[in-house]
Design a protein around this motif. Structure first.
Motif, PDB file in Angstrom:
ATOM      1  N   PHE A 132       0.882  -1.126   0.117  1.00 11.87           N
ATOM      2  CA  PHE A 132       0.192   0.103  -0.060  1.00 11.87           C
ATOM      3  C   PHE A 132       0.796   1.365  -0.024  1.00 11.87           C
ATOM      4  N   ARG A 151      -7.333   2.246  -1.362  1.00  8.18           N
ATOM      5  CA  ARG A 151      -7.251   2.120   0.352  1.00  8.18           C
ATOM      6  C   ARG A 151      -7.494   3.467   1.101  1.00  8.18           C
ATOM      7  N   LYS A 160     -11.894   0.067   5.834  1.00  9.22           N
ATOM      8  CA  LYS A 160     -10.262  -0.183   5.767  1.00  9.22           C
ATOM      9  C   LYS A 160     -10.204  -1.277   4.606  1.00  9.22           C
ATOM     10  N   THR A 162      -7.807  -4.481   3.548  1.00 10.08           N
ATOM     11  CA  THR A 162      -6.686  -5.201   3.641  1.00 10.08           C
ATOM     12  C   THR A 162      -6.474  -6.357   2.770  1.00 10.08           C
ATOM     13  N   LEU A 163      -5.080  -6.983   2.754  1.00  7.27           N
ATOM     14  CA  LEU A 163      -4.905  -8.057   2.130  1.00  7.27           C
ATOM     15  C   LEU A 163      -5.161  -9.165   3.027  1.00  7.27           C
ATOM     16  N   ALA A 164      -6.088  -9.907   2.712  1.00  8.31           N
ATOM     17  CA  ALA A 164      -6.514 -11.028   3.500  1.00  8.31           C
ATOM     18  C   ALA A 164      -5.610 -12.375   3.366  1.00  8.31           C
ATOM     19  N   PHE A 173      -8.605  -9.807  -1.173  1.00  9.87           N
ATOM     20  CA  PHE A 173      -8.477  -8.404  -0.479  1.00  9.87           C
ATOM     21  C   PHE A 173      -9.882  -8.431   0.338  1.00  9.87           C
ATOM     22  N   ARG A 174      -9.773  -7.828   1.519  1.00 10.16           N
ATOM     23  CA  ARG A 174     -10.905  -7.840   2.416  1.00 10.16           C
ATOM     24  C   ARG A 174     -11.178  -6.306   2.480  1.00 10.16           C
TER      25      ARG A 174
END
Length: 187
Positions: A132, A151, A160, A162-164, A173-174
């Motif tokens: 990011f 982001r 938010k 995030t990379l899950a 991604f989440r």
């Protein structure tokens, strides 16, 4: 008839491109994205993203199958900016070599989590730590700003990104949005 069917999509794509250029310049100037919030259907938004991603496939390469498996949820958000978030994630998946993409939702502690899953080769460990950061993602065909801007847009909505997970079977991604932005959409 085919031209009449495609013209609205082309005009919309041009409008989004102009808006994208302006918003990219805003990001470079370090301005927080201004939100123009309305009540939107998450399913309709993601269906539009899927249609655009499939329409931009070239010679059968890229994303061949996109599933939109989301709850019927209305979200208070800036539609164009969220469109950009999901397009950036889809374009990144395509550029990485994914052929399938799946959007799905899951309830999560009073908020809504949207998962964006692909079947690409995963993200290199050396890139994960700086994923990011501007210009640091190792982008091949892009500017290296897509995930950074995505982001920032999600954060501007109080959420938010995030990379899950990532690995040889794909990347997920989440995106999480707080509960006050949600309500069940009318069926």
């Amino acid at each position: 008839p085919e031209v009449q069917r495609l013209v609205p999509r082309l005009v919309g794509a041009i409008d989004r491109a102009v808006d994208l250029c302006g918003r990219t310049l805003d990001y470079v100037r370090s301005e927080q994205p201004a939100l123009h919030e309305t009540r939107i259907s998450l399913r309709a938004l993601l269906t539009d993203v899927a249609d655009s991603l499939q329409a931009s496939a070239h010679d059968g390469k890229g994303l061949q199958h996109i599933d939109v498996c989301v709850d019927s949820v209305a979200l208070t958000a800036d539609r164009e900016q969220l469109y950009r978030v999901f397009m950036n994630l889809g374009i990144n998946a395509r550029q990485a070599g994914a052929t399938t993409l799946r959007f799905e939702t899951e309830p999560r502690h009073g908020c809504l989590a949207i998962l964006v899953r692909d079947n690409g080769p995963g993200i290199a460990e050396s890139v994960v730590t700086r994923l990011f950061q501007p210009f640091a993602s190792g982008a091949i065909n892009g500017s290296g700003l897509g995930l950074v801007i995505a982001r920032e847009i999600v954060i501007a909505h109080g959420g938010k990104l995030t990379l899950a997970t990532t690995g040889k079977d794909g990347t997920t991604f989440r995106i999480e949005f707080p509960g006050h932005r949600l309500r069940k959409a009318a069926s």
